[in-house]
Design an enzyme around this catalytic site. Structure first.
Site, PDB file in Angstrom:
ATOM      1  CG  HIS A  53     -13.232   5.858  -1.147  1.00  0.00           C
ATOM      2  ND1 HIS A  53     -14.544   5.448  -1.187  1.00  0.00           N
ATOM      3  CD2 HIS A  53     -12.604   5.166  -2.126  1.00  0.00           C
ATOM      4  CE1 HIS A  53     -14.694   4.562  -2.156  1.00  0.00           C
ATOM      5  NE2 HIS A  53     -13.530   4.369  -2.741  1.00  0.00           N
TER       6      HIS A  53
ATOM      7  CD  GLN B 141      -3.246  13.834 -13.001  1.00  0.00           C
ATOM      8  OE1 GLN B 141      -4.159  13.782 -12.184  1.00  0.00           O
ATOM      9  NE2 GLN B 141      -3.087  12.947 -13.966  1.00  0.00           N
TER      10      GLN B 141
ATOM     11  CG  ASN C  12      -2.077   5.674  -7.846  1.00  0.00           C
ATOM     12  OD1 ASN C  12      -1.772   5.636  -9.021  1.00  0.00           O
ATOM     13  ND2 ASN C  12      -2.808   4.757  -7.272  1.00  0.00           N
TER      14      ASN C  12
ATOM     15  NE  ARG D 246     -20.226   1.180  -3.374  1.00  0.00           N
ATOM     16  CZ  ARG D 246     -18.924   1.121  -3.588  1.00  0.00           C
ATOM     17  NH1 ARG D 246     -18.074   1.531  -2.659  1.00  0.00           N
ATOM     18  NH2 ARG D 246     -18.450   0.645  -4.712  1.00  0.00           N
TER      19      ARG D 246
ATOM     20  CG  ASP E 264     -17.731   5.448  -0.047  1.00  0.00           C
ATOM     21  OD1 ASP E 264     -17.509   4.268  -0.311  1.00  0.00           O
ATOM     22  OD2 ASP E 264     -16.924   6.356  -0.312  1.00  0.00           O
TER      23      ASP E 264
ATOM     24  N   GLY F 239      -9.452   8.794  -8.332  1.00  0.00           N
ATOM     25  CA  GLY F 239      -8.405   7.764  -8.323  1.00  0.00           C
ATOM     26  C   GLY F 239      -7.940   7.487  -6.901  1.00  0.00           C
ATOM     27  CG  ASN F 240      -9.556   4.480  -4.576  1.00  0.00           C
ATOM     28  OD1 ASN F 240      -9.957   5.323  -3.802  1.00  0.00           O
ATOM     29  ND2 ASN F 240     -10.341   3.575  -5.135  1.00  0.00           N
TER      30      ASN F 240
ATOM     31  NE  ARG G 296      -3.739   2.238   2.284  1.00  0.00           N
ATOM     32  CZ  ARG G 296      -4.827   2.507   1.579  1.00  0.00           C
ATOM     33  NH1 ARG G 296      -5.273   1.625   0.728  1.00  0.00           N
ATOM     34  NH2 ARG G 296      -5.466   3.643   1.730  1.00  0.00           N
TER      35      ARG G 296
HETATM   36  N1  NDP Z   1     -13.484   7.105  -5.004  1.00  0.00           N
HETATM   37  C1  NDP Z   1     -14.295   6.147  -5.405  1.00  0.00           C
HETATM   38  O1  NDP Z   1     -15.439   6.053  -4.938  1.00  0.00           O
HETATM   39  C2  NDP Z   1     -13.860   5.141  -6.424  1.00  0.00           C
HETATM   40  C3  NDP Z   1     -12.608   5.209  -6.968  1.00  0.00           C
HETATM   41  N2  NDP Z   1     -12.207   4.311  -7.935  1.00  0.00           N
HETATM   42  C4  NDP Z   1     -10.861   4.481  -8.477  1.00  0.00           C
HETATM   43  O2  NDP Z   1     -10.967   5.139  -9.755  1.00  0.00           O
HETATM   44  C5  NDP Z   1      -9.782   4.870 -10.526  1.00  0.00           C
HETATM   45  C6  NDP Z   1     -10.151   4.588 -11.969  1.00  0.00           C
HETATM   46  O3  NDP Z   1     -11.023   3.482 -12.064  1.00  0.00           O
HETATM   47  P1  NDP Z   1     -11.454   2.888 -13.511  1.00  0.00           P
HETATM   48  O4  NDP Z   1     -11.875   3.958 -14.446  1.00  0.00           O
HETATM   49  O5  NDP Z   1     -12.375   1.765 -13.248  1.00  0.00           O
HETATM   50  O6  NDP Z   1     -10.078   2.321 -13.977  1.00  0.00           O
HETATM   51  P2  NDP Z   1      -9.594   1.771 -15.392  1.00  0.00           P
HETATM   52  O7  NDP Z   1      -8.658   0.673 -15.060  1.00  0.00           O
HETATM   53  O8  NDP Z   1     -10.710   1.510 -16.314  1.00  0.00           O
HETATM   54  O9  NDP Z   1      -8.801   3.006 -15.953  1.00  0.00           O
HETATM   55  C7  NDP Z   1      -7.695   3.426 -15.261  1.00  0.00           C
HETATM   56  C8  NDP Z   1      -6.624   3.793 -16.256  1.00  0.00           C
HETATM   57  O10 NDP Z   1      -6.314   2.733 -17.104  1.00  0.00           O
HETATM   58  C9  NDP Z   1      -5.936   3.262 -18.401  1.00  0.00           C
HETATM   59  N3  NDP Z   1      -6.828   2.698 -19.441  1.00  0.00           N
HETATM   60  C10 NDP Z   1      -8.107   2.362 -19.285  1.00  0.00           C
HETATM   61  N4  NDP Z   1      -8.625   1.883 -20.447  1.00  0.00           N
HETATM   62  C11 NDP Z   1      -7.653   1.889 -21.336  1.00  0.00           C
HETATM   63  C12 NDP Z   1      -7.556   1.474 -22.689  1.00  0.00           C
HETATM   64  N5  NDP Z   1      -8.611   0.956 -23.368  1.00  0.00           N
HETATM   65  N6  NDP Z   1      -6.378   1.587 -23.309  1.00  0.00           N
HETATM   66  C13 NDP Z   1      -5.348   2.062 -22.631  1.00  0.00           C
HETATM   67  N7  NDP Z   1      -5.364   2.465 -21.337  1.00  0.00           N
HETATM   68  C14 NDP Z   1      -6.499   2.395 -20.700  1.00  0.00           C
HETATM   69  C15 NDP Z   1      -6.096   4.701 -18.324  1.00  0.00           C
HETATM   70  O11 NDP Z   1      -4.867   5.307 -17.953  1.00  0.00           O
HETATM   71  P3  NDP Z   1      -4.008   6.161 -18.981  1.00  0.00           P
HETATM   72  O12 NDP Z   1      -4.934   6.748 -19.959  1.00  0.00           O
HETATM   73  O13 NDP Z   1      -3.329   7.154 -18.137  1.00  0.00           O
HETATM   74  O14 NDP Z   1      -3.105   5.138 -19.600  1.00  0.00           O
HETATM   75  C16 NDP Z   1      -7.008   4.874 -17.159  1.00  0.00           C
HETATM   76  O15 NDP Z   1      -6.803   6.046 -16.438  1.00  0.00           O
HETATM   77  C17 NDP Z   1      -9.072   3.735  -9.768  1.00  0.00           C
HETATM   78  O16 NDP Z   1      -8.028   4.304  -8.998  1.00  0.00           O
HETATM   79  C18 NDP Z   1     -10.143   3.199  -8.813  1.00  0.00           C
HETATM   80  O17 NDP Z   1      -9.563   2.599  -7.688  1.00  0.00           O
HETATM   81  C19 NDP Z   1     -13.051   3.334  -8.395  1.00  0.00           C
HETATM   82  C20 NDP Z   1     -14.317   3.233  -7.873  1.00  0.00           C
HETATM   83  C21 NDP Z   1     -14.808   4.100  -6.820  1.00  0.00           C
HETATM   84  O1  OAA Z   2     -10.925   0.041  -4.720  1.00  0.00           O
HETATM   85  C1  OAA Z   2     -11.496   0.325  -5.810  1.00  0.00           C
HETATM   86  O2  OAA Z   2     -10.930   0.555  -6.879  1.00  0.00           O
HETATM   87  C2  OAA Z   2     -13.002   0.389  -5.819  1.00  0.00           C
HETATM   88  C3  OAA Z   2     -13.543   1.433  -4.923  1.00  0.00           C
HETATM   89  O3  OAA Z   2     -12.904   2.372  -4.499  1.00  0.00           O
HETATM   90  C4  OAA Z   2     -14.950   1.298  -4.558  1.00  0.00           C
HETATM   91  O4  OAA Z   2     -15.678   0.487  -5.157  1.00  0.00           O
HETATM   92  O5  OAA Z   2     -15.388   2.007  -3.640  1.00  0.00           O
END
Ligand code: NDP
Ligand code: OAA
Length: 389
Positions: A229, A154, A147, A204, A201, A172-173, A140
């Site tokens: 989170h 950014q 990240n 949910r 959350d 992003g987490n 972790r």
């Molecule tokens: N706070 C919250 O409540 C929640 C947070 N999350 C977090 O959100 C974040 C993003 O989740 P999610 O969108 O599902 O992640 P994805 O795995 O779908 O996307 C993450 C990254 O993967 C790369 N990527 C995705 N698709 C493609 C593709 N087709 N080709 C090439 N690269 C690709 C992109 O990075 P790049 O373009 O830079 O290469 C993108 O930013 C994670 O950190 C997750 O843990 C998720 C759920 C809830």
């Molecule tokens: O850990 C993850 O990527 C998913 C997440 O945050 C959630 O579902 O709340």
């Protein structure tokens, strides 16, 4: 300020080009700007929305909600600026093509790129979704560092080129600590404008309470998620209401509230991953839209929403200098105020202190990214993202 724009102004896209700074944009109409005709009518000033992780799964749901007017309303034109990486730029072009083919009247510009200094230029909203997921065998502390570097970079880019009143939502987490890193690297922007997404959350938690009480979920209000989170987040059933009555008057089973309800909400993300093999994307996108809408529409009388915000002089006694989810209200101007009069009991306060301790430990791990000296990582053993359990 209102500007005159034509309702059916075409989408602006420059011919496909790549500049030295890694920006790629797609185009029809040879980059011709929209021309006003006699049938002009007042439209709001264009809003610039920048997204990172734009080729990812959450964005793939969210972009279409934004373009449809669901968040900002049907009189608000917008430009979508999509950040990806070298490896996702082809995917980004695909995303842009789908947006174009959807013929959204409000969508006036789609640009794609891999340079945050280009994509964040004049951003009114920055939705920071892209982050590396924690894979098997990755500590972790390592994911906080990997990240964190993205969010430090950014933050610097936002500081340099975004609108001075940009609203930033970090998804992003680990989103709370990423938001802290981001705002620390953007000293010229108001720290108050940075959010960590805890609305999923909250949603949910509302669903679980509605299910248990046998009511529709619009009857659940005043739902706060406190803290991080993570699996140490605190869904607050002391202050939440069902049909305007305290939850504890409607659901009298305290053991269910303290154990089943709390754990279900804390672990919902992980259970979903176990069932589906991937993390919540559609419901996360919905919750981002809800979070934004809560900032651009006045909060309903007596109600509030949860969002992770920078702690500085909060009324609850939570440590300063963290990004901590708390109850907030908005006048609909993009800003918010903390709700002052919430009840506290020993159970709630004990859980809040645990989430606070977790965030303080995360902050120590990223001191090298926030300009606060050397990092020292002693994370509690039970620290997990919702998706990691
Ligand atoms: N706070 C919250 O409540 C929640 C947070 N999350 C977090 O959100 C974040 C993003 O989740 P999610 O969108 O599902 O992640 P994805 O795995 O779908 O996307 C993450 C990254 O993967 C790369 N990527 C995705 N698709 C493609 C593709 N087709 N080709 C090439 N690269 C690709 C992109 O990075 P790049 O373009 O830079 O290469 C993108 O930013 C994670 O950190 C997750 O843990 C998720 C759920 C809830
Ligand atoms: O850990 C993850 O990527 C998913 C997440 O945050 C959630 O579902 O709340």
């Amino acid at each position: 300020m209102l500007t005159l724009q034509m309702k059916d102004a075409p989408l602006i896209r420059d011919p496909l080009s790549r500049t030295g700074c890694g920006h790629a944009s797609r185009g029809v109409n040879g980059g011709t700007p929209p021309i006003l005709d006699e049938k002009t009518r007042p439209w709001k000033k264009l809003v610039n929305v920048s997204l990172t992780g734009a080729a990812g799964r959450i964005s793939n749901h969210l972009l279409f909600k934004l373009a449809s007017g669901e968040v900002f309303g049907q009189d608000q034109p917008l430009a979508l600026k999509l950040l990806g990486s070298e490896s996702s730029v082809q995917a980004l072009e695909g995303v842009a093509m789908e947006l174009e083919d959807s013929l959204y009247p409000l969508l006036r510009e789609v640009s794609i790129g891999i340079d945050p200094y280009v994509i964040f230029k004049d951003a009114d909203w920055a939705l920071l979704i892209g982050a590396k997921p924690r894979g098997p065998g990755v500590e972790r502390a390592a994911i906080l560092d990997i990240n964190g570097q993205i969010f430090a970079e950014q933050g610097k880019a936002l500081n340099a080129v975004a609108s001075r009143n940009v609203k930033v939502i970090v998804v992003g987490n680990p989103c709370n600590t990423n938001a802290l890193i981001c705002l620390k690297n953007a000293p010229n922007l108001p720290a108050k404008n940075f959010h960590a997404l805890t609305r999923l959350d909250e949603n949910r938690a509302k669903f679980q309470l509605a299910l248990q009480a046998g009511v529709f979920y619009d009857k659940v209000s005043n739902m706060t998620i406190w803290g991080n989170h993570s699996t140490n987040q605190v869904p607050d059933f002391l202050n939440a209401k069902i049909n305007g009555r305290p939850v504890k008057e409607v659901i009298k089973d305290t053991k269910w509230l303290e154990e089943d309800f709390t754990i279900t909400v804390q672990r919902r993300g992980g259970v979903l991953i176990e069932k589906w093999g991937r993390s919540s994307a559609a419901s996360t996108a919905v919750s981002i839209a809800h979070a934004m809408r809560s900032l651009v529409t006045p909060s309903p009388e007596g109600d509030w929403f949860s969002t992770g915000v920078y702690t500085t002089g909060n009324p609850y006694g939570i440590a300063d200098d963290l990004v901590f989810s708390m109850p907030c209200r908005s006048k609909g101007d993009g800003d918010y105020e903390l709700v002052q009069d919430v009840a506290m009991d020993n159970f709630l306060w004990g859980r809040i202190k645990k989430s606070e301790a977790e965030l303080i430990a995360e902050k120590r791990c990223v001191a090298h990214l926030t300009g606060e000296g050397n990092a020292f990582c002693d994370l509690p053993a039970d620290t997990m993202l919702p998706g990691e359990m």
